[in-house]
Design a protein around this motif. Structure first.
Motif, PDB file in Angstrom:
ATOM      1  N   PRO A  47      -8.519 -21.800  18.460  1.00  0.00           N
ATOM      2  CA  PRO A  47      -9.899 -22.286  18.448  1.00  0.00           C
ATOM      3  C   PRO A  47     -10.357 -22.466  16.995  1.00  0.00           C
ATOM      4  CG  PRO A  47      -9.655 -20.400  19.921  1.00  0.00           C
ATOM      5  CD  PRO A  47      -8.369 -20.521  19.160  1.00  0.00           C
ATOM      6  N   PRO A  48     -11.149 -23.497  16.720  1.00  0.00           N
ATOM      7  CA  PRO A  48     -11.534 -23.793  15.333  1.00  0.00           C
ATOM      8  C   PRO A  48     -12.105 -22.604  14.558  1.00  0.00           C
ATOM      9  CG  PRO A  48     -12.205 -25.580  16.764  1.00  0.00           C
ATOM     10  CD  PRO A  48     -11.683 -24.489  17.662  1.00  0.00           C
ATOM     11  N   ALA A  52      -9.838 -21.116  11.150  1.00  0.00           N
ATOM     12  CA  ALA A  52     -10.323 -21.016   9.771  1.00  0.00           C
ATOM     13  C   ALA A  52      -9.834 -19.743   9.085  1.00  0.00           C
ATOM     14  CB  ALA A  52     -11.848 -21.075   9.754  1.00  0.00           C
ATOM     15  N   ARG A  53      -9.425 -18.754   9.862  1.00  0.00           N
ATOM     16  CA  ARG A  53      -8.941 -17.485   9.299  1.00  0.00           C
ATOM     17  C   ARG A  53      -7.473 -17.536   8.909  1.00  0.00           C
ATOM     18  NH1 ARG A  53     -11.255 -13.428  13.985  1.00  0.00           N
ATOM     19  NH2 ARG A  53     -13.431 -14.087  13.845  1.00  0.00           N
TER      20      ARG A  53
END
Length: 132
Positions: A47-48, A52-53
């Protein structure tokens, strides 16, 4: 102290959804080379908000592995997932050919098993039930 077997359980344990292992920052490509290319798992889209992590997720054979980036990474040398497989000898050959040495251990009753490590030194256990 054991729980009373006659109680009405308010919850039920189910099979694992996933196992998470830590990887060092920038370890995604090495993870793909191992989990996708050596073990044949499929990479999942994260999931977006989680993508990002960093890190990456893989699924195959009823197993889902999430690899999360951890600053100050230290490999898990004792803690490990225990993965049931069919064709343990063939898997061991694939791991060895890909540069991931296998250590055999005959001390788990009813199973043949070996250990290997991911590219970062995280311990992985692979087990196959013995045929009777």
């Amino acid at each position: 102290m054991p729980l009373d077997d006659t109680r009405d359980p308010a919850f039920e344990l189910r099979p694992l959804h996933h196992v998470q292992l830590a990887i060092p920052p920038g370890g995604e490509d090495a993870s793909r080379a191992f989990w996708r290319d050596v073990l044949g798992m499929t990479e999942l889209d994260k999931p977006p908000v989680l993508a990002a992590r960093g890190g990456c997720w893989f699924r195959g054979g009823g197993l889902e592995v999430h690899l999360g980036v951890e600053d100050g990474f230290v490999p898990a040398r004792k803690a490990h997932p225990g993965v049931l497989v069919r064709g343990l000898d063939q898997l061991a050959e694939v791991l060895e050919r890909a540069g991931h040495p296998v250590t055999w251990d005959g001390e788990f009753p009813g199973h043949r098993r070996c250990y290997a490590a991911d590219p970062f030194g995280n311990r992985l256990e692979f087990l196959e039930p013995e045929r009777s």
